[in-house]
Write a protein that holds these residues in place. Structure first.
Motif, PDB file in Angstrom:
ATOM      1  N   ASN A 123      51.777  52.546  65.084  1.00  8.75           N
ATOM      2  CA  ASN A 123      51.657  53.690  65.839  1.00  8.75           C
ATOM      3  C   ASN A 123      50.400  53.516  66.501  1.00  8.75           C
ATOM      4  O   ASN A 123      49.699  54.626  67.435  1.00  8.75           O
ATOM      5  N   ALA A 180      47.779  51.849  73.924  1.00  8.21           N
ATOM      6  CA  ALA A 180      48.946  51.584  74.840  1.00  8.21           C
ATOM      7  C   ALA A 180      48.074  51.212  76.380  1.00  8.21           C
ATOM      8  O   ALA A 180      48.603  51.216  77.091  1.00  8.21           O
ATOM      9  N   ASP A 195      58.746  60.735  71.290  1.00  8.86           N
ATOM     10  CA  ASP A 195      58.813  60.078  70.124  1.00  8.86           C
ATOM     11  C   ASP A 195      60.058  59.284  70.341  1.00  8.86           C
ATOM     12  O   ASP A 195      59.761  58.155  69.702  1.00  8.86           O
ATOM     13  N   LEU A 220      58.259  56.085  72.314  1.00 10.14           N
ATOM     14  CA  LEU A 220      57.609  55.233  71.589  1.00 10.14           C
ATOM     15  C   LEU A 220      58.364  54.438  70.578  1.00 10.14           C
ATOM     16  O   LEU A 220      58.257  53.315  70.307  1.00 10.14           O
ATOM     17  N   GLN A 221      59.426  55.139  69.864  1.00 12.68           N
ATOM     18  CA  GLN A 221      60.438  54.332  68.920  1.00 12.68           C
ATOM     19  C   GLN A 221      61.219  53.214  69.680  1.00 12.68           C
ATOM     20  O   GLN A 221      61.286  52.123  69.173  1.00 12.68           O
ATOM     21  N   TYR A 224      60.198  51.551  72.390  1.00 10.30           N
ATOM     22  CA  TYR A 224      59.174  50.511  72.948  1.00 10.30           C
ATOM     23  C   TYR A 224      59.024  49.576  71.715  1.00 10.30           C
ATOM     24  O   TYR A 224      58.726  48.399  71.692  1.00 10.30           O
ATOM     25  N   GLN A 225      58.772  50.402  70.782  1.00 12.23           N
ATOM     26  CA  GLN A 225      58.246  49.487  69.526  1.00 12.23           C
ATOM     27  C   GLN A 225      59.605  48.783  68.993  1.00 12.23           C
ATOM     28  O   GLN A 225      59.316  47.557  68.720  1.00 12.23           O
TER      29      GLN A 225
END
Length: 477
Positions: A136, A140, A343, A346-347, A349-350
């Motif tokens: 995290n 970006a 949230d 981000l999850q 994308y990761q």
């Protein structure tokens, strides 16, 4: 002289070359059929064939009528008289009809190109490792910066349309090359003086021939200036963008069809890109002195651009990871929970970034790929043939990376569709002039139509980039 006898011959030539255009469209559809992973011929396949036919037939119609107009200008201008004028009514009607049909078909083809380019799947792979060990904490900003640069080159072209049209208008109206299209054979030379009381009359087909020659000449001048001078001495936007990816430690994974796409390898040769200015300069210095590993995907290879052919299993896994984000987006619209959306973004994308990093790094045993060069016929037809790799690999590997040494990946940009776009610009110009006999009006309308196409492509491309690349639209300039 009865010029109507030439009309059947022109239609015969048009029929022959249109048949060849249909064959080309069939080859393009076969390539699409394979890349889309189709197994049966269905309605989308027939629709794609029709769209490809629109593009190829519109081009050959334009080339035929342009050739005919130049032929008439060269051979028949000095014979122009009242009898000649009376014999051109039928050929002019045929010419006008074909020009309008060509414009309509080519406009449909351009819309097809815009929609196709604006619906690609694209993802920016971030190779940067967190210094604290937590994913995290990876910035970006590099991803957003590369995404904005990509957004900026989506409508970039080697031919600057405004300059091209002004350059054309300069030759036609200022230097008076328009006089070549007059019905008076005395003005075959545009530089001859004109009496103040003389009213110039023009033949529409002569105007089309003159306009086509000037448009073609100015296009060639601008194209060679860009390729031979600007691209070499000033900047090459495509190469600069690939270099930016390497400096930013960002790769780009693109799928323009269900099982076909492109890959731009931007993994930094130094492992990290989030460094201070001194380290960045020294890293570039080490690269210039060949003191670091290459930027290529393979060791000791400079190749960074690839054409991809993936299997159904990989595509299903990619869609599954992306579908989770799509479902959350719909839920977010219902609840309006911005933090929850962030949230999930981000999850997602990761997860997708981790999957693609592992795939490119050969860390997924079930998703391996082979790199090879394209054969000569594959380059000619722009179609990758299935090739057996041997008894040990044929049944286990069917993902391929083909070295893209011709920048084929630019087909997802206006840059790679330059021929279709310039032909459309020329058809628009000649069609408007044939109807209104006004080069200035043709210039204005052509510019407006091109601006509409660029605006539509920018709007749809930006929206698609935000949705498919998981980059918030607010961060795209």
């Amino acid at each position: 002289m009865n010029l109507e006898i030439y009309t059947p011959a022109i239609l015969i030539v048009l029929g022959v070359v249109s048949g060849l255009a249909v064959i080309v469209a069939l080859i393009q559809t076969c390539a699409w059929f394979s890349r889309a992973g189709k197994e049966i011929i269905d309605l989308p396949t027939l629709g794609k064939l029709l769209l490809h036919i629109l593009g190829t037939v519109s081009t050959v119609i334009f080339l035929v009528i342009a050739g005919v107009s130049v032929w008439w200008l060269i051979l028949f201008k000095i014979q122009y008289n009242g009898i000649f004028e009376s014999n051109t009514s039928t050929p002019q009607s045929t010419f006008k009809m074909l020009l309008i049909v060509s414009f309509i078909l080519k406009t449909g083809d351009i819309l097809h190109i815009i929609i196709r380019q604006s619906t690609i799947d694209i993802f920016f792979i971030d190779w940067e490792k967190s210094k604290s060990g937590t994913a995290n904490t990876v910035s970006a900003w590099r991803t957003c910066f590369v995404a904005n640069e990509f957004n900026g080159i989506q409508t970039f072209r080697r031919i600057h349309v405004a300059f091209h049209l002004l350059f054309t208008l300069f030759f036609l109206k200022v230097i008076n090359l328009e006089n070549i299209a007059s019905i008076d054979s005395r003005f075959a030379n545009a530089s001859l003086p004109i009496s103040p009381n003389y009213t110039m009359e023009y033949e529409s087909i002569f105007r089309s021939g003159t306009g086509f020659l000037v448009l073609s000449g100015t296009v060639l001048i601008q194209y060679f200036f860009y390729v031979l001078i600007y691209q070499r001495l000033v900047e090459d936007k495509i190469i600069n963008f690939v270099d930016l990816c390497s400096v930013s430690n960002i790769s780009i994974f693109i799928l323009d069809q269900n099982r076909h796409g492109y890959y731009i390898h931007g993994r930094s040769a130094h492992g990290i890109a989030d460094v201070n200015i001194k380290d960045m300069i020294m890293n570039l210095e080490r690269e210039s002195r060949l003191m670091s590993i290459g930027r290529g995907l393979e060791a000791n290879s400079p190749e960074q651009l690839f054409i991809m052919k993936i299997n159904r299993t990989f595509r299903s896994q990619y869609d599954l990871l992306f579908q989770k984000y799509g479902d959350y987006v719909r839920q977010r619209r219902a609840r309006g929970d911005k933090e929850h959306f962030a949230d999930i973004l981000l999850q997602s994308y990761q997860n997708l970034n981790k999957f693609l990093c592992a795939f490119i790094g050969h860390a997924l045993p079930t998703h391996q790929y082979v790199i090879r060069n394209r054969y000569f016929l594959e380059k000619v037809f722009n179609f990758e043939f299935p090739v057996a790799l041997g008894p040990d690999l044929t049944d286990t590997i069917d993902n391929f990376f083909f070295v893209d040494d011709e920048n084929v990946f630019t087909k997802i940009l206006f840059y790679g569709q330059e021929k279709s776009l310039i032909i459309w610009n020329m058809i628009t110009f000649l069609c408007v002039d044939f109807v209104f006999s006004n080069y200035i009006l043709a210039t204005i309308i052509t510019f407006i139509f091109d601006a509409i196409a660029v605006g539509l492509r920018n709007s749809l491309g930006r929206r698609n980039l935000s949705t498919k690349a998981l980059v918030p639209r607010e961060l795209l300039i």
